[in-house]
Design an enzyme around this catalytic site. Structure first.
Site, PDB file in Angstrom:
ATOM      1  N   LYS A 125       0.854  -1.193   0.000  1.00 49.20           N
ATOM      2  CA  LYS A 125       0.000   0.000   0.000  1.00 49.20           C
ATOM      3  C   LYS A 125       0.886   1.237   0.000  1.00 49.20           C
ATOM      4  CE  LYS A 125      -2.393   1.708   3.714  1.00 49.20           C
ATOM      5  NZ  LYS A 125      -2.225   3.167   3.787  1.00 49.20           N
TER       6      LYS A 125
ATOM      7  N   ASP B   9      -3.429   4.364  -1.990  1.00 49.98           N
ATOM      8  CA  ASP B   9      -4.383   4.831  -0.975  1.00 49.98           C
ATOM      9  C   ASP B   9      -4.417   6.355  -0.955  1.00 49.98           C
ATOM     10  OD1 ASP B   9      -5.905   5.134   1.334  1.00 49.98           O
ATOM     11  OD2 ASP B   9      -4.320   4.481   2.694  1.00 49.98           O
TER      12      ASP B   9
ATOM     13  N   LYS C 199      -7.491   8.151  -1.372  1.00 54.30           N
ATOM     14  CA  LYS C 199      -8.802   8.560  -0.823  1.00 54.30           C
ATOM     15  C   LYS C 199      -9.380   9.786  -1.536  1.00 54.30           C
ATOM     16  CE  LYS C 199      -7.794   6.890   3.880  1.00 54.30           C
ATOM     17  NZ  LYS C 199      -6.338   6.698   3.843  1.00 54.30           N
TER      18      LYS C 199
ATOM     19  N   ASP D 179     -13.979  14.571  -4.528  1.00 56.53           N
ATOM     20  CA  ASP D 179     -14.104  15.853  -5.236  1.00 56.53           C
ATOM     21  C   ASP D 179     -15.358  15.766  -6.105  1.00 56.53           C
ATOM     22  OD1 ASP D 179     -13.505  18.352  -6.567  1.00 56.53           O
ATOM     23  OD2 ASP D 179     -11.401  18.018  -6.125  1.00 56.53           O
TER      24      ASP D 179
ATOM     25  N   THR E 280     -11.527   6.050  10.766  1.00 53.29           N
ATOM     26  CA  THR E 280     -11.518   5.553  12.156  1.00 53.29           C
ATOM     27  C   THR E 280     -11.197   6.673  13.139  1.00 53.29           C
ATOM     28  OG1 THR E 280      -9.330   4.721  11.610  1.00 53.29           O
ATOM     29  CG2 THR E 280     -11.089   3.101  11.823  1.00 53.29           C
TER      30      THR E 280
ATOM     31  N   ARG F 109       3.097  -1.196  10.727  1.00 57.66           N
ATOM     32  CA  ARG F 109       4.190  -1.289  11.702  1.00 57.66           C
ATOM     33  C   ARG F 109       4.538  -2.693  12.195  1.00 57.66           C
ATOM     34  NH1 ARG F 109       1.560   3.588  14.801  1.00 57.66           N
ATOM     35  NH2 ARG F 109      -0.171   2.603  13.713  1.00 57.66           N
TER      36      ARG F 109
HETATM   37  O1  C5P Z   1       1.046   0.536  11.131  1.00 56.59           O
HETATM   38  P1  C5P Z   1      -0.381   0.079  11.018  1.00 56.59           P
HETATM   39  O2  C5P Z   1      -0.519  -1.438  10.885  1.00 56.59           O
HETATM   40  O3  C5P Z   1      -1.264   0.642  12.091  1.00 56.59           O
HETATM   41  O4  C5P Z   1      -0.842   0.687   9.608  1.00 56.59           O
HETATM   42  C1  C5P Z   1      -2.164   0.626   9.171  1.00 56.59           C
HETATM   43  C2  C5P Z   1      -2.286   1.344   7.862  1.00 56.59           C
HETATM   44  O5  C5P Z   1      -3.646   1.394   7.486  1.00 56.59           O
HETATM   45  C3  C5P Z   1      -1.804   2.795   7.875  1.00 56.59           C
HETATM   46  O6  C5P Z   1      -1.302   3.099   6.578  1.00 56.59           O
HETATM   47  C4  C5P Z   1      -3.073   3.568   8.162  1.00 56.59           C
HETATM   48  O7  C5P Z   1      -3.010   4.881   7.670  1.00 56.59           O
HETATM   49  C5  C5P Z   1      -4.091   2.732   7.397  1.00 56.59           C
HETATM   50  N1  C5P Z   1      -5.468   2.871   7.862  1.00 56.59           N
HETATM   51  C6  C5P Z   1      -5.870   2.617   9.163  1.00 56.59           C
HETATM   52  N2  C5P Z   1      -7.171   2.737   9.523  1.00 56.59           N
HETATM   53  C7  C5P Z   1      -8.082   3.116   8.622  1.00 56.59           C
HETATM   54  C8  C5P Z   1      -7.717   3.384   7.303  1.00 56.59           C
HETATM   55  C9  C5P Z   1      -6.387   3.251   6.958  1.00 56.59           C
HETATM   56  O8  C5P Z   1      -5.039   2.236   9.987  1.00 56.59           O
HETATM   57  N3  C5P Z   1      -9.352   3.195   8.974  1.00 56.59           N
END
Ligand code: C5P
Length: 232
Positions: A32, A59, A61, A64, A119, A211
Protein backbone atom coordinates in the site's frame (compact mmCIF):
# COMPACT_ATOMS: atom_id res chain seq x y z
CA UNK A 1 -10.34 -13.27 -5.52
CA UNK A 2 -7.66 -14.60 -3.20
CA UNK A 3 -7.05 -13.39 0.31
CA UNK A 4 -3.83 -11.41 0.65
CA UNK A 5 -1.68 -9.45 3.07
CA UNK A 6 -1.01 -5.84 2.02
CA UNK A 7 1.99 -4.12 3.61
CA UNK A 8 1.36 -0.44 4.42
CA UNK A 9 4.62 1.14 3.22
CA UNK A 10 4.36 4.27 5.33
CA UNK A 11 7.85 5.57 4.60
CA UNK A 12 8.87 9.20 3.93
CA UNK A 13 10.77 8.71 0.73
CA UNK A 14 11.86 6.59 -2.15
CA UNK A 15 15.16 5.33 -0.69
CA UNK A 16 13.54 4.06 2.51
CA UNK A 17 10.76 2.18 0.75
CA UNK A 18 13.03 0.60 -1.86
CA UNK A 19 15.55 -0.44 0.83
CA UNK A 20 12.68 -2.04 2.72
CA UNK A 21 11.35 -3.88 -0.34
CA UNK A 22 14.87 -5.11 -1.22
CA UNK A 23 14.58 -7.43 1.78
CA UNK A 24 11.84 -9.41 0.04
CA UNK A 25 13.80 -11.66 -2.26
CA UNK A 26 11.20 -14.44 -2.47
CA UNK A 27 7.48 -13.74 -2.60
CA UNK A 28 6.72 -10.12 -3.66
CA UNK A 29 4.20 -8.63 -1.23
CA UNK A 30 1.14 -6.56 -2.20
CA UNK A 31 2.03 -3.04 -0.98
CA UNK A 32 0.00 0.00 0.00
CA UNK A 33 1.34 3.40 -1.03
CA UNK A 34 -0.25 6.28 0.86
CA UNK A 35 -0.43 10.02 0.39
CA UNK A 36 2.80 10.72 2.23
CA UNK A 37 4.96 8.62 -0.09
CA UNK A 38 2.99 9.48 -3.23
CA UNK A 39 3.18 13.23 -2.61
CA UNK A 40 6.90 13.06 -1.90
CA UNK A 41 8.01 10.55 -4.53
CA UNK A 42 5.27 10.93 -7.17
CA UNK A 43 4.01 8.52 -9.83
CA UNK A 44 7.58 7.33 -10.50
CA UNK A 45 7.65 5.41 -7.22
CA UNK A 46 4.45 3.61 -8.22
CA UNK A 47 5.97 2.63 -11.58
CA UNK A 48 9.20 1.50 -9.97
CA UNK A 49 7.52 -0.69 -7.35
CA UNK A 50 5.19 -2.12 -9.98
CA UNK A 51 8.18 -2.92 -12.23
CA UNK A 52 9.69 -4.87 -9.34
CA UNK A 53 6.69 -7.18 -9.46
CA UNK A 54 4.56 -5.95 -6.56
CA UNK A 55 0.81 -5.41 -6.64
CA UNK A 56 -0.10 -1.90 -5.50
CA UNK A 57 -2.94 -0.44 -3.45
CA UNK A 58 -2.72 3.33 -4.05
CA UNK A 59 -4.38 4.83 -0.98
CA UNK A 60 -5.15 8.42 -2.02
CA UNK A 61 -8.80 8.56 -0.82
CA UNK A 62 -10.19 10.77 -3.59
CA UNK A 63 -13.12 13.09 -2.79
CA UNK A 64 -14.10 15.85 -5.24
CA UNK A 65 -16.75 16.65 -7.84
CA UNK A 66 -17.56 13.67 -10.10
CA UNK A 67 -15.82 15.07 -13.19
CA UNK A 68 -12.54 15.73 -11.36
CA UNK A 69 -12.59 12.31 -9.71
CA UNK A 70 -13.33 10.63 -13.05
CA UNK A 71 -10.35 12.30 -14.73
CA UNK A 72 -8.04 11.67 -11.80
CA UNK A 73 -9.02 8.01 -11.69
CA UNK A 74 -8.21 7.70 -15.39
CA UNK A 75 -4.67 8.88 -14.56
CA UNK A 76 -4.32 6.35 -11.72
CA UNK A 77 -5.63 3.57 -13.95
CA UNK A 78 -2.85 4.29 -16.46
CA UNK A 79 -0.35 3.85 -13.63
CA UNK A 80 -1.52 0.23 -13.62
CA UNK A 81 -2.23 0.06 -9.89
CA UNK A 82 -4.22 -2.93 -8.64
CA UNK A 83 -6.43 -1.18 -6.09
CA UNK A 84 -7.35 2.41 -5.28
CA UNK A 85 -9.89 4.17 -3.11
CA UNK A 86 -12.16 7.14 -2.51
CA UNK A 87 -14.49 8.56 0.13
CA UNK A 88 -18.04 7.20 -0.10
CA UNK A 89 -19.12 10.61 1.25
CA UNK A 90 -18.56 11.92 -2.29
CA UNK A 91 -21.95 10.34 -3.18
CA UNK A 92 -23.02 7.62 -5.61
CA UNK A 93 -22.62 10.01 -8.57
CA UNK A 94 -18.96 10.57 -7.67
CA UNK A 95 -18.35 6.84 -7.17
CA UNK A 96 -19.95 5.99 -10.52
CA UNK A 97 -17.83 8.63 -12.23
CA UNK A 98 -14.75 7.14 -10.56
CA UNK A 99 -15.52 3.72 -12.03
CA UNK A 100 -15.98 5.23 -15.47
CA UNK A 101 -12.63 6.97 -15.21
CA UNK A 102 -10.86 3.87 -13.93
CA UNK A 103 -12.15 1.52 -16.61
CA UNK A 104 -9.61 0.97 -19.37
CA UNK A 105 -10.54 0.65 -23.06
CA UNK A 106 -10.30 -3.16 -22.75
CA UNK A 107 -12.86 -3.15 -19.92
CA UNK A 108 -10.39 -3.98 -17.12
CA UNK A 109 -9.83 -1.71 -14.14
CA UNK A 110 -8.15 -1.67 -10.72
CA UNK A 111 -10.28 -2.68 -7.74
CA UNK A 112 -12.08 0.33 -6.26
CA UNK A 113 -12.65 0.45 -2.52
CA UNK A 114 -14.59 3.03 -0.46
CA UNK A 115 -13.67 4.65 2.83
CA UNK A 116 -16.89 4.94 4.86
CA UNK A 117 -16.07 6.94 8.00
CA UNK A 118 -12.43 7.38 8.96
CA UNK A 119 -11.52 5.55 12.16
CA UNK A 120 -10.38 8.90 13.53
CA UNK A 121 -13.98 10.17 13.35
CA UNK A 122 -15.97 9.39 16.50
CA UNK A 123 -19.76 9.31 16.73
CA UNK A 124 -19.57 12.55 18.73
CA UNK A 125 -17.50 14.32 16.02
CA UNK A 126 -19.88 13.03 13.37
CA UNK A 127 -22.81 14.58 15.26
CA UNK A 128 -21.18 17.88 16.14
CA UNK A 129 -18.93 18.54 13.15
CA UNK A 130 -20.79 16.78 10.35
CA UNK A 131 -24.36 17.05 11.66
CA UNK A 132 -24.88 13.30 11.17
CA UNK A 133 -27.22 12.16 13.93
CA UNK A 134 -27.39 8.40 13.30
CA UNK A 135 -25.31 5.81 15.17
CA UNK A 136 -21.89 5.43 13.57
CA UNK A 137 -22.35 1.71 12.78
CA UNK A 138 -25.54 2.50 10.86
CA UNK A 139 -23.74 5.27 8.95
CA UNK A 140 -20.86 2.95 8.03
CA UNK A 141 -23.21 0.22 6.77
CA UNK A 142 -25.25 2.78 4.81
CA UNK A 143 -22.13 4.19 3.14
CA UNK A 144 -20.99 0.63 2.36
CA UNK A 145 -24.32 -0.17 0.72
CA UNK A 146 -24.19 3.04 -1.35
CA UNK A 147 -20.70 2.05 -2.50
CA UNK A 148 -22.15 -1.30 -3.55
CA UNK A 149 -25.00 0.43 -5.44
CA UNK A 150 -22.42 2.54 -7.28
CA UNK A 151 -20.65 -0.64 -8.40
CA UNK A 152 -17.58 -0.47 -6.15
CA UNK A 153 -15.78 -3.64 -5.13
CA UNK A 154 -15.68 -3.16 -1.37
CA UNK A 155 -14.82 -0.99 1.61
CA UNK A 156 -12.00 -0.31 4.02
CA UNK A 157 -13.17 -1.24 7.52
CA UNK A 158 -12.06 -2.63 10.85
CA UNK A 159 -11.64 -6.43 10.80
CA UNK A 160 -14.31 -6.46 13.52
CA UNK A 161 -16.83 -4.94 11.06
CA UNK A 162 -16.04 -7.28 8.16
CA UNK A 163 -18.77 -9.85 8.78
CA UNK A 164 -21.46 -7.17 9.23
CA UNK A 165 -20.41 -5.55 5.93
CA UNK A 166 -20.73 -8.96 4.25
CA UNK A 167 -24.19 -9.44 5.80
CA UNK A 168 -25.33 -6.08 4.42
CA UNK A 169 -23.53 -6.00 1.05
CA UNK A 170 -23.03 -9.67 0.20
CA UNK A 171 -20.22 -12.19 0.46
CA UNK A 172 -18.48 -11.00 -2.71
CA UNK A 173 -18.19 -7.40 -1.49
CA UNK A 174 -14.57 -7.00 -0.42
CA UNK A 175 -13.40 -5.97 3.03
CA UNK A 176 -9.95 -4.42 3.24
CA UNK A 177 -9.00 -4.22 6.88
CA UNK A 178 -6.24 -2.30 8.68
CA UNK A 179 -5.97 -2.51 12.48
CA UNK A 180 -4.15 -5.85 12.50
CA UNK A 181 -1.80 -6.81 15.30
CA UNK A 182 -0.05 -10.01 16.38
CA UNK A 183 -1.32 -11.49 19.63
CA UNK A 184 2.07 -10.86 21.24
CA UNK A 185 2.81 -7.53 19.49
CA UNK A 186 2.55 -3.80 20.18
CA UNK A 187 -0.92 -2.34 19.66
CA UNK A 188 0.41 1.22 19.11
CA UNK A 189 -2.34 3.77 18.35
CA UNK A 190 -4.81 1.28 16.83
CA UNK A 191 -7.96 0.59 18.84
CA UNK A 192 -10.31 -1.85 17.11
CA UNK A 193 -7.79 -4.56 16.29
CA UNK A 194 -7.64 -8.25 15.40
CA UNK A 195 -4.85 -10.76 14.80
CA UNK A 196 -4.36 -11.98 11.22
CA UNK A 197 -5.92 -15.34 12.20
CA UNK A 198 -8.98 -13.67 13.73
CA UNK A 199 -9.34 -11.35 10.71
CA UNK A 200 -9.42 -14.47 8.53
CA UNK A 201 -12.13 -16.07 10.71
CA UNK A 202 -14.28 -12.92 10.61
CA UNK A 203 -14.02 -12.77 6.83
CA UNK A 204 -11.56 -10.03 5.77
CA UNK A 205 -10.42 -10.37 2.18
CA UNK A 206 -7.27 -8.26 2.54
CA UNK A 207 -5.48 -7.25 5.71
CA UNK A 208 -3.42 -4.05 5.65
CA UNK A 209 -0.46 -4.38 7.99
CA UNK A 210 2.03 -1.58 8.61
CA UNK A 211 4.19 -1.29 11.70
CA UNK A 212 3.96 -4.95 12.82
CA UNK A 213 5.93 -5.67 9.61
CA UNK A 214 7.80 -2.42 8.79
CA UNK A 215 9.12 -1.95 12.36
CA UNK A 216 9.83 -5.65 13.00
CA UNK A 217 13.41 -6.78 13.57
CA UNK A 218 12.90 -9.23 10.72
CA UNK A 219 10.21 -7.76 8.40
CA UNK A 220 10.27 -10.73 6.02
CA UNK A 221 9.62 -13.15 8.90
CA UNK A 222 6.81 -10.90 10.22
CA UNK A 223 5.26 -10.79 6.73
CA UNK A 224 5.50 -14.58 6.39
CA UNK A 225 3.86 -14.93 9.80
CA UNK A 226 0.93 -12.78 8.59
CA UNK A 227 0.64 -14.84 5.41
CA UNK A 228 0.73 -18.09 7.38
CA UNK A 229 -1.97 -16.94 9.76
CA UNK A 230 -4.19 -15.17 7.22
CA UNK A 231 -3.78 -16.81 3.82
CA UNK A 232 -2.48 -20.35 4.14
O1 C5P B 1 1.05 0.54 11.13
P1 C5P B 1 -0.38 0.08 11.02
O2 C5P B 1 -0.52 -1.44 10.88
O3 C5P B 1 -1.26 0.64 12.09
O4 C5P B 1 -0.84 0.69 9.61
C1 C5P B 1 -2.16 0.63 9.17
C2 C5P B 1 -2.29 1.34 7.86
O5 C5P B 1 -3.65 1.39 7.49
C3 C5P B 1 -1.80 2.80 7.87
O6 C5P B 1 -1.30 3.10 6.58
C4 C5P B 1 -3.07 3.57 8.16
O7 C5P B 1 -3.01 4.88 7.67
C5 C5P B 1 -4.09 2.73 7.40
N1 C5P B 1 -5.47 2.87 7.86
C6 C5P B 1 -5.87 2.62 9.16
N2 C5P B 1 -7.17 2.74 9.52
C7 C5P B 1 -8.08 3.12 8.62
C8 C5P B 1 -7.72 3.38 7.30
C9 C5P B 1 -6.39 3.25 6.96
O8 C5P B 1 -5.04 2.24 9.99
N3 C5P B 1 -9.35 3.19 8.97
Amino acid sequence: MGKDVIIACDFDGKEEVLKFLDKFTGRKPFVKIGMELYYSAGPEIVKEIKARGHKIFLDLKLHDIPNTVKKSMAVLSKLDVDMCNLHAAGTVAMMEAAIEGLTRPDGTRPLLIAVTQLTSTSEERMKEDLLIEKPIDEVIMHYASRAKVAGLDGVVCSPLEASKVKDVCGKEFLTVTPGVRFADGDVGDQVRIATPARAKEIGSDYIVVGRPITQAEDPVAAYERCVNEFVD
